[in-house]
Write a protein that holds these residues in place. Structure first.
Motif, short mmCIF file in Angstrom:
data_model
loop_
_atom_site.label_atom_id
_atom_site.label_comp_id
_atom_site.label_asym_id
_atom_site.label_seq_id
_atom_site.Cartn_x
_atom_site.Cartn_y
_atom_site.Cartn_z
N ASP A 30 0.83 -1.21 0.00
CA ASP A 30 0.00 0.00 0.00
C ASP A 30 0.86 1.25 0.00
OD1 ASP A 30 -2.20 -1.60 0.04
OD2 ASP A 30 -2.79 -1.14 2.10
N PHE A 31 1.89 1.25 0.82
CA PHE A 31 2.74 2.43 0.96
C PHE A 31 3.52 2.71 -0.32
CE2 PHE A 31 5.82 5.12 3.36
CZ PHE A 31 4.91 5.83 4.13
N PHE A 32 4.02 1.65 -0.97
CA PHE A 32 4.89 1.85 -2.12
C PHE A 32 4.14 2.11 -3.42
CE2 PHE A 32 8.24 -0.15 0.51
CZ PHE A 32 9.19 0.85 0.35
N ILE A 33 2.92 1.61 -3.55
CA ILE A 33 2.19 1.94 -4.77
C ILE A 33 1.93 3.45 -4.82
CG2 ILE A 33 1.14 -0.32 -5.15
CD1 ILE A 33 -1.43 0.77 -3.90
N TYR A 34 1.80 4.05 -3.65
CA TYR A 34 1.66 5.51 -3.61
C TYR A 34 2.95 6.16 -4.11
CZ TYR A 34 0.40 10.16 -2.01
OH TYR A 34 0.10 11.50 -1.97
N LEU A 168 8.38 -5.57 -4.31
CA LEU A 168 8.27 -6.51 -5.42
C LEU A 168 6.84 -6.58 -5.94
CD1 LEU A 168 9.53 -8.71 -7.21
CD2 LEU A 168 9.08 -10.35 -5.37
N LEU A 169 5.88 -6.74 -5.03
CA LEU A 169 4.48 -6.85 -5.43
C LEU A 169 3.99 -5.57 -6.11
CD1 LEU A 169 1.86 -8.49 -5.38
CD2 LEU A 169 1.42 -7.60 -3.07
N TYR A 174 2.49 -2.65 -11.21
CA TYR A 174 2.66 -1.51 -12.12
C TYR A 174 3.27 -1.93 -13.45
CZ TYR A 174 1.20 2.33 -9.14
OH TYR A 174 0.45 3.20 -8.41
N LEU A 175 4.16 -2.91 -13.42
CA LEU A 175 4.73 -3.41 -14.67
C LEU A 175 3.67 -4.00 -15.57
CD1 LEU A 175 8.13 -5.07 -13.68
CD2 LEU A 175 7.77 -3.38 -15.49
N VAL A 176 2.79 -4.79 -14.99
CA VAL A 176 1.72 -5.40 -15.77
C VAL A 176 0.84 -4.31 -16.38
CG1 VAL A 176 -0.37 -6.80 -15.64
CG2 VAL A 176 1.70 -7.56 -14.46
N LEU A 177 0.51 -3.30 -15.59
CA LEU A 177 -0.37 -2.24 -16.07
C LEU A 177 0.29 -1.38 -17.15
CD1 LEU A 177 -1.97 -1.12 -12.69
CD2 LEU A 177 -3.09 -2.37 -14.53
N THR A 178 1.54 -0.98 -16.93
CA THR A 178 2.21 -0.13 -17.91
C THR A 178 2.54 -0.89 -19.19
OG1 THR A 178 4.35 -0.58 -16.82
CG2 THR A 178 3.18 1.44 -16.19
N SER A 179 2.64 -2.21 -19.08
CA SER A 179 2.95 -3.02 -20.26
C SER A 179 1.70 -3.33 -21.08
CB SER A 179 3.62 -4.33 -19.85
OG SER A 179 4.83 -4.10 -19.17
N THR A 180 0.53 -3.37 -20.44
CA THR A 180 -0.69 -3.78 -21.14
C THR A 180 -1.60 -2.61 -21.50
OG1 THR A 180 -1.77 -4.18 -19.01
CG2 THR A 180 -0.69 -6.06 -20.07
N LEU A 181 -1.43 -1.47 -20.82
CA LEU A 181 -2.28 -0.32 -21.10
C LEU A 181 -1.54 0.73 -21.90
CD1 LEU A 181 -3.99 0.24 -17.60
CD2 LEU A 181 -4.97 -0.88 -19.61
N ALA A 182 -2.27 1.43 -22.75
CA ALA A 182 -1.67 2.56 -23.45
C ALA A 182 -1.32 3.64 -22.44
CB ALA A 182 -2.66 3.11 -24.48
N GLU A 183 -0.34 4.47 -22.77
CA GLU A 183 0.15 5.49 -21.83
C GLU A 183 -0.99 6.39 -21.37
OE1 GLU A 183 3.49 9.07 -21.59
OE2 GLU A 183 3.57 7.57 -23.18
N THR A 277 9.46 0.97 -17.64
CA THR A 277 9.52 -0.48 -17.47
C THR A 277 10.94 -0.97 -17.19
OG1 THR A 277 9.65 -0.68 -19.88
CG2 THR A 277 7.48 -0.97 -18.86
N THR A 278 11.94 -0.30 -17.73
CA THR A 278 13.33 -0.70 -17.47
C THR A 278 13.67 -0.56 -15.99
OG1 THR A 278 14.06 -0.06 -19.69
CG2 THR A 278 15.76 -0.24 -18.00
N MET A 279 13.30 0.58 -15.41
CA MET A 279 13.59 0.80 -13.99
C MET A 279 12.76 -0.13 -13.11
SD MET A 279 16.00 2.91 -14.07
CE MET A 279 16.12 2.99 -12.28
N LEU A 280 11.49 -0.32 -13.47
CA LEU A 280 10.64 -1.18 -12.66
C LEU A 280 11.13 -2.63 -12.69
CD1 LEU A 280 7.12 0.24 -13.61
CD2 LEU A 280 8.32 0.53 -11.44
N TRP A 281 11.51 -3.12 -13.88
CA TRP A 281 12.02 -4.49 -13.98
C TRP A 281 13.33 -4.65 -13.21
CZ3 TRP A 281 9.61 -8.67 -14.61
CH2 TRP A 281 8.55 -8.79 -15.50
#
Length: 444
Positions: A30-34, A168-169, A174-183, A277-281
């Motif tokens: 919860d804290f980190f998604i913010y 990690l979670l 966020y990786l899944v979302l940024t990879s599957t959704l348009a900007e 995505t590079t930084m997130l991965w």
């Protein structure tokens, strides 16, 4: 086994440690998604009237607000945790954090309700801070106070696993979302999904936490009639040096953790020009060994001494401050991964023995309050101020040299605090209700 036995609250150290781990993972998620949303979208969604730098700083400022509220949560839940018990405060902290996080996912943006959007965002961030402020001490106390005396560093490390696991979670989501959704779709509504997922995670966390039992240490203090009326006041009166040492020692680990998990996402995308995505991965890749290293350092704390283990991690943080940014500035995946990996090792070696080290400074009757204040005070500087300060320093000097100096100084403060602490400050307290012997590996 009967139905009543299978649903009865558990006192098993492993079960309690696992419950603490799951709960802290949810809270840190919860804290980190913010934090990630603050670096990626909040500047445009909630602060569109600012410049790019101003919007980023404003978004990070709302992230820092959560740290300002954390001592409030630590004091409130520490007070009741020392008076009525650890378990009930863990349930309250989880609910506070989860509800606030879910509401952020439903919050209208600046475009819809104007200035009320950032105001409500700050209010909910404050609620998040209160929730996580009471979480840490309660989770580590449940793990440490249920643990066998000679394995308190190991069991205390389990709640610490929640930090890299939550990172990690959150990164994976966020990786899944940024990879599957348009900007555009991600900026418009996709960023809300990680916050709404929290509602389901609350249910999981509550089911697990409601099945654990209160610690024997606290119950013995209750039975002996030694519960303090104002534990936080008593902690400041009788253990001021412990509070000071604990607070200073608690700066370095969160500073490294938040630089890696929050600031580096912004730095990599804005200064190095790398895709999100590079930084997130990359952060996902360092989070897995990070989790394993926390466990290893917990074991080392029991084997070689909590103080020695913590000092080794703080010393590594001082030494690695400059090489970390040199490697990150190469802009290569290998360079960034190596720089951040060693930084997380330094964080882990401090984090593993930290719960047993900090909680061991305080008698049981003051332990929730003392541990909360110490950890949260250190986290304000290490986690709340450092990402903002790093952003400001880079804007001022245009070089990572200033950032390296910042990391080295912060790590040196924590290193010095533990080095100068006496055996009396770091040792156990021989009072009624504590299962901790007077002499443990803490002071070695």
């Amino acid at each position: 086994m009967s139905a009543n036995q299978s649903t009865a609250p558990s006192r098993k150290p492993g079960t309690v440690a696992f419950a603490s781990y799951i709960g802290t993972t949810i809270e840190w998620y919860d804290f980190f998604i913010y934090g990630i949303a603050a670096t990626l979208v909040f500047s445009t969604q909630f602060f569109p009237e600012f410049s790019d730098l101003g919007g980023t700083l404003a978004a990070l400022a709302t992230f820092a607000v959560g740290f300002i509220a954390r001592p409030i949560g630590g004091i409130l839940m520490g007070h009741f945790g020392d008076r009525v018990g650890r378990k009930s405060m863990l349930v309250i902290s989880l609910l506070t954090m989860g509800i606030a996080t879910s509401l952020i996912g439903l919050l209208p943006t600046y475009e819809t309700i104007g200035v009320w959007a950032p105001i409500l965002l700050v209010v909910l961030r404050l609620a998040q801070g209160v929730g996580v402020g009471g979480e840490w001490a309660g989770a580590v106390l449940m793990a440490v106070e249920h643990a066998p005396p000679k394995k308190r560093s190991l069991y205390g490390a389990f709640p610490q696993l929640g930090l890299p696991s939550g990172i990690l979670l959150s990164q994976v989501v966020y990786l899944v979302l940024t990879s599957t959704l348009a900007e555009g779709a991600f900026a418009d509504w996709g960023w809300r999904i990680p916050f709404l997922i929290s509602a389901a995670l609350i249910v999981v966390g509550l089911v697990i936490r409601l099945r654990i039992e209160e610690s024997d240490d606290f119950q013995k203090v209750q039975q002996a009639g030694k519960v303090e009326k104002l534990p936080i006041v008593e902690a400041f009166r009788t253990t001021p040096l412990q509070l000071l040492i604990g607070s200073l020692a608690s700066i370095a680990a969160p500073a490294l953790g938040y630089l890696v998990s929050v600031y580096m996402v912004s730095y990599g995308t804005e200064q190095l020009g790398l895709p999100n995505t590079t930084m997130l991965w990359t952060i996902v890749a360092v989070s897995v060994p990070w989790i394993l290293m926390v466990l290893a350092s917990g074991i080392a704390g029991d084997r070689f001494g909590r103080k020695r283990t913590f000092v080794a991690g703080a010393a590594l943080a001082v030494v690695w401050a400059f090489p970390m940014f040199w490697l990150v500035d190469t802009g290569t995946v290998l360079g960034i991964f190596t720089g951040l990996l060693v930084a997380t090792v330094a964080n882990s070696v401090m984090s593993g023995p930290q719960p047993a080290l900090i909680t061991g400074m305080f008698p049981v009757r003051l332990r929730y309050s003392g541990s909360s204040v110490s950890y949260q005070a250190g986290s304000i500087v290490g986690g709340g101020i450092v990402p903002m300060l790093a952003t400001t320093l880079y804007a001022q000097f245009g070089s990572t040299v200033a950032l390296s100096v910042l990391v080295a100084v912060i790590a040196l403060i924590s290193l010095t605090a533990i080095l100068v602490a006496s055996r009396r400050i770091l040792g156990g307290h021989g009072e009624a209700g504590t299962a901790e012997p007077a002499r443990e590996p803490a002071a070695r």
